[in-house]
Design a protein around this motif. Structure first.
Motif, PDB file in Angstrom:
ATOM      1  N   VAL A   1       0.841  -1.197   0.000  1.00 42.24           N
ATOM      2  CA  VAL A   1       0.000   0.000   0.000  1.00 42.24           C
ATOM      3  C   VAL A   1       0.876   1.246   0.000  1.00 42.24           C
ATOM      4  O   VAL A   1       1.910   1.296   0.655  1.00 42.24           O
ATOM      5  CB  VAL A   1      -0.936  -0.017   1.225  1.00 42.24           C
ATOM      6  N   LYS A   2       0.443   2.248  -0.744  1.00 37.02           N
ATOM      7  CA  LYS A   2       1.167   3.510  -0.854  1.00 37.02           C
ATOM      8  C   LYS A   2       0.435   4.612  -0.099  1.00 37.02           C
ATOM      9  O   LYS A   2      -0.770   4.542   0.106  1.00 37.02           O
ATOM     10  CB  LYS A   2       1.292   3.917  -2.322  1.00 37.02           C
ATOM     11  N   ASN A   3       1.193   5.626   0.279  1.00 36.75           N
ATOM     12  CA  ASN A   3       0.599   6.845   0.811  1.00 36.75           C
ATOM     13  C   ASN A   3       0.093   7.648  -0.379  1.00 36.75           C
ATOM     14  O   ASN A   3       0.857   7.955  -1.288  1.00 36.75           O
ATOM     15  CB  ASN A   3       1.619   7.674   1.586  1.00 36.75           C
ATOM     16  N   ILE A   4      -1.183   7.970  -0.382  1.00 33.99           N
ATOM     17  CA  ILE A   4      -1.776   8.685  -1.500  1.00 33.99           C
ATOM     18  C   ILE A   4      -2.624   9.835  -0.964  1.00 33.99           C
ATOM     19  O   ILE A   4      -3.344   9.678   0.015  1.00 33.99           O
ATOM     20  CB  ILE A   4      -2.651   7.748  -2.364  1.00 33.99           C
ATOM     21  N   VAL A   5      -2.521  10.986  -1.634  1.00 35.59           N
ATOM     22  CA  VAL A   5      -3.342  12.143  -1.306  1.00 35.59           C
ATOM     23  C   VAL A   5      -4.191  12.454  -2.530  1.00 35.59           C
ATOM     24  O   VAL A   5      -3.675  12.602  -3.635  1.00 35.59           O
ATOM     25  CB  VAL A   5      -2.467  13.368  -0.927  1.00 35.59           C
ATOM     26  N   PHE A   6      -5.492  12.524  -2.333  1.00 37.59           N
ATOM     27  CA  PHE A   6      -6.442  12.825  -3.410  1.00 37.59           C
ATOM     28  C   PHE A   6      -6.930  14.255  -3.255  1.00 37.59           C
ATOM     29  O   PHE A   6      -7.322  14.655  -2.167  1.00 37.59           O
ATOM     30  CB  PHE A   6      -7.656  11.893  -3.339  1.00 37.59           C
ATOM     31  N   SER A   7      -6.899  14.992  -4.344  1.00 39.65           N
ATOM     32  CA  SER A   7      -7.530  16.308  -4.369  1.00 39.65           C
ATOM     33  C   SER A   7      -8.455  16.328  -5.572  1.00 39.65           C
ATOM     34  O   SER A   7      -8.483  15.387  -6.361  1.00 39.65           O
ATOM     35  CB  SER A   7      -6.479  17.420  -4.460  1.00 39.65           C
ATOM     36  N   ASP A   8      -9.210  17.396  -5.719  1.00 36.18           N
ATOM     37  CA  ASP A   8     -10.146  17.463  -6.836  1.00 36.18           C
ATOM     38  C   ASP A   8      -9.436  17.560  -8.182  1.00 36.18           C
ATOM     39  O   ASP A   8     -10.003  17.216  -9.207  1.00 36.18           O
ATOM     40  CB  ASP A   8     -11.103  18.637  -6.659  1.00 36.18           C
ATOM     41  N   ASP A   9      -8.184  18.023  -8.181  1.00 32.60           N
ATOM     42  CA  ASP A   9      -7.446  18.199  -9.429  1.00 32.60           C
ATOM     43  C   ASP A   9      -6.460  17.071  -9.709  1.00 32.60           C
ATOM     44  O   ASP A   9      -6.380  16.579 -10.827  1.00 32.60           O
ATOM     45  CB  ASP A   9      -6.674  19.522  -9.400  1.00 32.60           C
ATOM     46  N   LEU A  10      -5.684  16.695  -8.699  1.00 32.42           N
ATOM     47  CA  LEU A  10      -4.580  15.750  -8.889  1.00 32.42           C
ATOM     48  C   LEU A  10      -4.577  14.675  -7.816  1.00 32.42           C
ATOM     49  O   LEU A  10      -5.219  14.806  -6.776  1.00 32.42           O
ATOM     50  CB  LEU A  10      -3.234  16.491  -8.848  1.00 32.42           C
ATOM     51  N   ILE A  11      -3.813  13.635  -8.086  1.00 33.24           N
ATOM     52  CA  ILE A  11      -3.554  12.572  -7.121  1.00 33.24           C
ATOM     53  C   ILE A  11      -2.053  12.580  -6.874  1.00 33.24           C
ATOM     54  O   ILE A  11      -1.262  12.585  -7.818  1.00 33.24           O
ATOM     55  CB  ILE A  11      -3.999  11.210  -7.679  1.00 33.24           C
ATOM     56  N   TYR A  12      -1.656  12.584  -5.608  1.00 36.91           N
ATOM     57  CA  TYR A  12      -0.242  12.582  -5.233  1.00 36.91           C
ATOM     58  C   TYR A  12       0.078  11.243  -4.592  1.00 36.91           C
ATOM     59  O   TYR A  12      -0.498  10.884  -3.570  1.00 36.91           O
ATOM     60  CB  TYR A  12       0.067  13.717  -4.251  1.00 36.91           C
ATOM     61  N   ILE A  13       1.013  10.510  -5.181  1.00 34.60           N
ATOM     62  CA  ILE A  13       1.401   9.197  -4.658  1.00 34.60           C
ATOM     63  C   ILE A  13       2.717   9.348  -3.918  1.00 34.60           C
ATOM     64  O   ILE A  13       3.665   9.927  -4.440  1.00 34.60           O
ATOM     65  CB  ILE A  13       1.506   8.168  -5.791  1.00 34.60           C
ATOM     66  N   ASN A  14       2.777   8.776  -2.705  1.00 35.44           N
ATOM     67  CA  ASN A  14       3.928   8.882  -1.801  1.00 35.44           C
ATOM     68  C   ASN A  14       4.326  10.335  -1.567  1.00 35.44           C
ATOM     69  O   ASN A  14       5.429  10.750  -1.903  1.00 35.44           O
ATOM     70  CB  ASN A  14       5.134   8.103  -2.327  1.00 35.44           C
ATOM     71  N   PRO A  15       3.428  11.137  -1.006  1.00 28.41           N
ATOM     72  CA  PRO A  15       3.783  12.535  -0.775  1.00 28.41           C
ATOM     73  C   PRO A  15       4.978  12.616   0.174  1.00 28.41           C
ATOM     74  O   PRO A  15       5.064  11.883   1.140  1.00 28.41           O
ATOM     75  CB  PRO A  15       2.519  13.128  -0.156  1.00 28.41           C
ATOM     76  N   GLY A  16       5.890  13.460  -0.136  1.00 20.24           N
ATOM     77  CA  GLY A  16       7.104  13.590   0.667  1.00 20.24           C
ATOM     78  C   GLY A  16       8.281  13.878  -0.241  1.00 20.24           C
ATOM     79  O   GLY A  16       8.201  14.719  -1.125  1.00 20.24           O
TER      80      GLY A  16
END
Length: 156
Positions: free
Chosen positions: A71-86
């Motif tokens: 499993v990855k750290n993922i951040v979802f926003s209305d515009d983009l998806i960020y995988i493994n933020p950091g």
């Protein structure tokens, strides 16, 4: 970023959580064995189908532990998806997502996201509102509704 934009953070489960999954698999297998046989009997005296069933149950839970380690750290926003933020962050546009599917037999609710470039990512949500019945998990959280909205919006 506007005030109306929604952001959801799906963090990787801790190693303690993964350890308890493996421990739970062991206890589940032992419970099946104790239910089917007289206490004190040896599993090597059990019929072959029982040995196979107990082994499969333990393998399923071990597989879930391995899945959660992917499993990855993922951040979802209305515009983009960020995988493994950091330090190393991959930005993905919602148009690059081929499919998002909830894994129905996993609690807490887990998802599989496949991109159009054939990369697959797994993530877990702990938003807190899910329904688990006879092995099936339904994500009733705000994040689950958000995923359904995005799937409809982008035709995923």
């Amino acid at each position: 970023m506007s005030e109306e934009q929604r952001v959801y953070v799906c963090e990787k489960p801790s190693y303690l959580f993964i350890f308890f999954m493996f421990f739970g698999a062991y206890l589940f297998g032992e419970g099946i064995y104790d239910y089917l046989f007289v206490p004190g009997s040896d599993i090597y005296e059990a019929p072959l189908w029982v040995k196979i069933m107990v082994t499969l149950v333990v393998l399923v839970f071990a597989g879930l532990g391995v899945l959660f380690s992917l499993v990855k750290n993922i951040v979802f926003s209305d515009d983009l998806i960020y995988i493994n933020p950091g330090k190393k962050t991959i930005q993905i546009d919602w148009n690059e997502v081929e499919s998002i599917q909830q894994l129905k037999f996993v609690l807490p609710p887990a998802y599989r996201m496949k991109l159009k470039n054939n990369k697959t990512y797994f993530f877990v949500t702990d938003q807190g509102s899910s329904f688990h019945f006879f092995g099936f998990t339904v994500d009733l959280s705000e994040f689950g509704q958000y995923v359904q909205e995005k799937k409809a919006e982008y035709g995923i």
